[in-house]
Each structure stands twice: as C-alpha cells, then as structure tokens.
Motif scaffolding. Structure first.
Motif, short mmCIF file in Angstrom:
data_model
loop_
_atom_site.label_atom_id
_atom_site.label_comp_id
_atom_site.label_asym_id
_atom_site.label_seq_id
_atom_site.Cartn_x
_atom_site.Cartn_y
_atom_site.Cartn_z
N VAL A 1 50.66 9.01 -8.40
CA VAL A 1 49.87 8.61 -7.57
C VAL A 1 50.18 9.36 -6.09
N ILE A 2 49.29 10.17 -5.70
CA ILE A 2 49.50 10.91 -4.47
C ILE A 2 48.86 10.12 -3.25
N ALA A 3 47.87 9.64 -3.36
CA ALA A 3 47.27 8.72 -2.32
C ALA A 3 46.29 7.58 -3.01
N THR A 4 46.12 6.65 -2.31
CA THR A 4 44.97 5.71 -2.44
C THR A 4 44.01 5.56 -1.48
N ILE A 5 43.04 5.73 -1.92
CA ILE A 5 41.87 5.90 -0.94
C ILE A 5 40.69 5.09 -1.05
N GLU A 6 40.37 4.17 0.28
CA GLU A 6 39.39 2.95 0.13
C GLU A 6 38.33 3.40 1.02
N GLY A 7 37.00 2.88 0.79
CA GLY A 7 35.87 3.07 1.79
C GLY A 7 34.63 3.10 0.84
N PRO A 8 33.60 3.23 1.69
CA PRO A 8 32.09 3.27 0.88
C PRO A 8 32.10 4.11 -0.31
N SER A 9 31.51 3.57 -1.36
CA SER A 9 31.72 4.21 -2.59
C SER A 9 30.89 5.79 -2.42
N ARG A 10 29.42 5.79 -1.77
CA ARG A 10 28.65 6.76 -1.52
C ARG A 10 29.65 7.99 -0.93
N SER A 11 30.30 7.54 0.27
CA SER A 11 31.01 8.50 0.84
C SER A 11 32.16 9.19 0.19
N LEU A 12 33.02 8.21 -0.73
CA LEU A 12 34.02 8.70 -1.55
C LEU A 12 33.59 9.64 -2.47
N LEU A 13 32.55 9.46 -3.08
CA LEU A 13 32.04 10.53 -4.09
C LEU A 13 31.68 12.04 -3.69
N THR A 14 31.16 11.83 -2.29
CA THR A 14 30.46 12.85 -1.58
C THR A 14 31.66 13.80 -1.17
N GLY A 15 32.88 13.40 -0.58
CA GLY A 15 33.93 13.89 -0.14
C GLY A 15 34.92 14.35 -1.28
N GLU A 16 34.73 13.80 -2.35
CA GLU A 16 35.74 14.14 -3.69
C GLU A 16 36.10 15.42 -3.87
N ARG A 17 35.14 16.17 -4.08
CA ARG A 17 35.40 17.68 -4.69
C ARG A 17 35.69 18.51 -3.71
N THR A 18 35.27 18.34 -2.28
CA THR A 18 36.02 19.17 -1.39
C THR A 18 37.50 18.85 -1.15
N ALA A 19 37.67 17.41 -0.87
CA ALA A 19 38.99 17.01 -0.97
C ALA A 19 39.88 17.74 -2.07
N LEU A 20 39.42 17.71 -3.15
CA LEU A 20 40.32 18.06 -4.64
C LEU A 20 40.25 19.51 -4.58
N ASN A 21 39.28 20.38 -4.01
CA ASN A 21 39.24 21.89 -4.02
C ASN A 21 40.36 22.18 -3.10
N PHE A 22 40.52 21.59 -1.97
CA PHE A 22 41.38 21.86 -0.97
C PHE A 22 42.96 21.44 -1.56
N LEU A 23 42.92 20.58 -2.00
CA LEU A 23 44.48 19.80 -2.30
C LEU A 23 44.84 20.53 -3.76
N GLY A 24 44.23 21.02 -4.68
CA GLY A 24 44.30 21.49 -5.70
C GLY A 24 44.78 23.01 -5.38
N HIS A 25 43.89 23.61 -4.85
CA HIS A 25 44.33 25.05 -4.66
C HIS A 25 45.54 25.21 -3.78
N LEU A 26 45.81 24.37 -2.72
CA LEU A 26 46.98 24.75 -1.80
C LEU A 26 48.32 24.13 -2.59
N SER A 27 48.29 23.04 -3.39
CA SER A 27 49.02 22.72 -4.30
C SER A 27 49.60 23.58 -5.22
N GLY A 28 48.77 24.32 -5.76
CA GLY A 28 48.73 25.48 -6.73
C GLY A 28 50.03 26.61 -6.09
#
Length: 288
Positions: free
Chosen positions: A87-114
C-alpha cells in the motif's frame, strides 16, 4: 534516500493542465450522475508489481486540486522500493472527487514510477563501479522536470536540463563547424565562463582532437567496451567521460567496467513502461 522534492510551483501547472484536459467543459459526468454528492469513501493506492515509486506529490495534487477535502496519507515516500501488493497511500474524501482525480493521479504516479524503476535497474547493474546512470533530453514535451526528478528518485543523475544550461556539441555541430577542435573553440568564445562544454565523439581520433584543445566532458557515442577503455586512458582524468548508445541492463555492467564516469540512457524517460499501480475501494463512509 535523500531526495529534494520539486517545488509545487513546478508541479501544479502540469497537474492542473492534465485535470483540465480530462474534465473538459462538463466535468466528470459519470461520477456526478452515479455517486451521491454527500457520499464519502476511503481508498488505497497499491502497487500491482514491484518497482520504485516517484510522483507522489503530483498524485496528491491531482486529488486536492479537484477537492481540497481529500486527504492523502502516504505510507512510503518517493524513491522507496515496493513489492506487489504494498500500500502506497490511503486516501479519504468525497467519493465523486476521488473518482474524478483517480486517473490523473495514477497517470502521473505510474509513469514517473516506471522511470524510477528502470533507472534503479541500471543503477543496480553498475553498482560497484565508479559510473553513474544519467538521463537525457529525450523527455515527454512539458514533463521534463517531473521525468528528470523520477530519474533522481531511481538513483540516477540528470544530464543538462535544456539547451540553455550547458553546451553539448553533437555530430551535426561538428560537421557544420568543420571539425571537433573548431567547434570547441567557437563554443568557448560564445558562452560565459561558468558554462560547461561537452563534445560528442564516435572515434578515438576525434577524442584526441578534443583533448588537444581541452574540454570539460566527452560523450563517447556507440563505442565498444574495449574502445571505451582506450578512450578513458586517453582522457586520463582531464575531462568527464560519458558513454552513450546501446545501453541495456545486460550491457551496462561491461560499459561501466571500462572506467567511464557516466552512462547516459535516453530510454529511461522516453520508453520506460508504466508501473502498474491501482486505486482500490476500501470502505464507504456514507453521507457527510
């Protein structure tokens, strides 16, 4: 490891632009129509394969720019190695907002971690030698600062950042100038006293020419390990030696054993595979 973070001033415009690209003119119509506005959730960001993490600040911003109510608690830091399932991080907050930011967050994190992961692989392959692995300017347009940061997170070094911060005389500069020595002389006359000058050579006679007039660094392009050893002997500590071309995890050790100071690898940034990282639902907190 000690890794200085990038200023928010550098990261935020890139993350903001990515979010605007995704949200367009109407926002996240799926989450807005499916998820109640007062619903809250806890999710975990977890590695699905082993690697080295980079880009947590960008991922965090992707969520908080969408909604400042989102809180991301990190369990590791950039530069840390992870195993599948960690587990890298635990994230809490409004569900709509979590889903809205999910892909952009993972795009940056996955690319840079690669990028950090493949850099760490080369660094491990040349461990025990004097050589360090360095990136190049072969970066994704607009993302250079982040990608070069990811190289540092993986244990690598940064080459020049752009055309303005160092002189690198390449083969076409040499051809147009009429020779290695003349290109170096022109560069020295044209830049300030604090600017380093490096010249690319692919033959030992060119290297001899460069050393005769003096230069700060030499880029030894596409030379065999035997040629690199001879080149290092010719330079004899008078300049930084950098090997480039045909570098893979399998060839890096032999290249480093030649005695060069640096090994530059373009594919660290232009071809690194994305590290697979997922965002998984843990629990619903119900209405706010």
């Amino acid at each position: 490891m000690s890794l200085a973070p990038l200023p928010r001033l550098i990261i935020e415009p890139l993350v903001r632009a990515a979010l605007l690209e995704d949200l367009g003119l109407a926002g996240d119509i799926t989450s807005a129509s499916v998820i109640p506005s007062d619903h809250r959730s806890t999710v975990v960001m977890a590695a699905r394969q082993p690697g080295v993490i980079a880009g947590l600040d960008a991922a965090d911003l992707a969520f908080t720019l969408v909604d400042p109510e989102i809180v991301m608690r990190r369990h590791i830091e950039d530069g840390d190695a992870v195993k599948s399932g960690d587990v890298i991080a635990t994230i809490e907050g409004p569900s709509r907002s979590l889903l809205t930011g999910e892909r952009t967050a993972l795009n940056f994190l996955g690319h840079l971690s690669g990028i950090a992961t493949v850099t760490a692989g080369i660094a491990a392959a040349i461990s025990g030698t004097k050589a360090s692995v360095a990136c190049t300017r072969k970066t994704t347009p607009g993302l250079r600062a982040l990608e070069k940061y990811a190289v540092r997170a993986g244990g690598g070094m940064n080459h020049r950042f752009a055309l303005y911060d160092a002189v690198l005389i390449k083969d076409n500069h040499v051809a147009i100038s009429g020779g290695v020595a003349e290109a170096i002389r022109r560069a020295r006359a044209g830049v300030g006293h604090l600017v380093k000058i490096e010249v690319e050579v692919d033959r030992l006679d060119q290297l001899q020419e460069a050393m005769a007039v003096g230069v700060d660094a030499v880029l030894l392009d596409n030379m065999t390990p035997d040629q690199l050893r001879e080149a290092v002997a010719i330079v004899a500590g008078r300049a930084i030696t950098e090997a480039s071309g045909r570098v893979t995890p399998a060839t890096a050790a032999a290249i480093a054993a030649s005695g060069v100071d640096l090994i530059s690898v373009g594919w660290l940034t232009h071809s690194a595979p994305v590290l697979d990282i997922g965002l998984d639902f843990v629990e619903a907190a119900g209405a706010a």
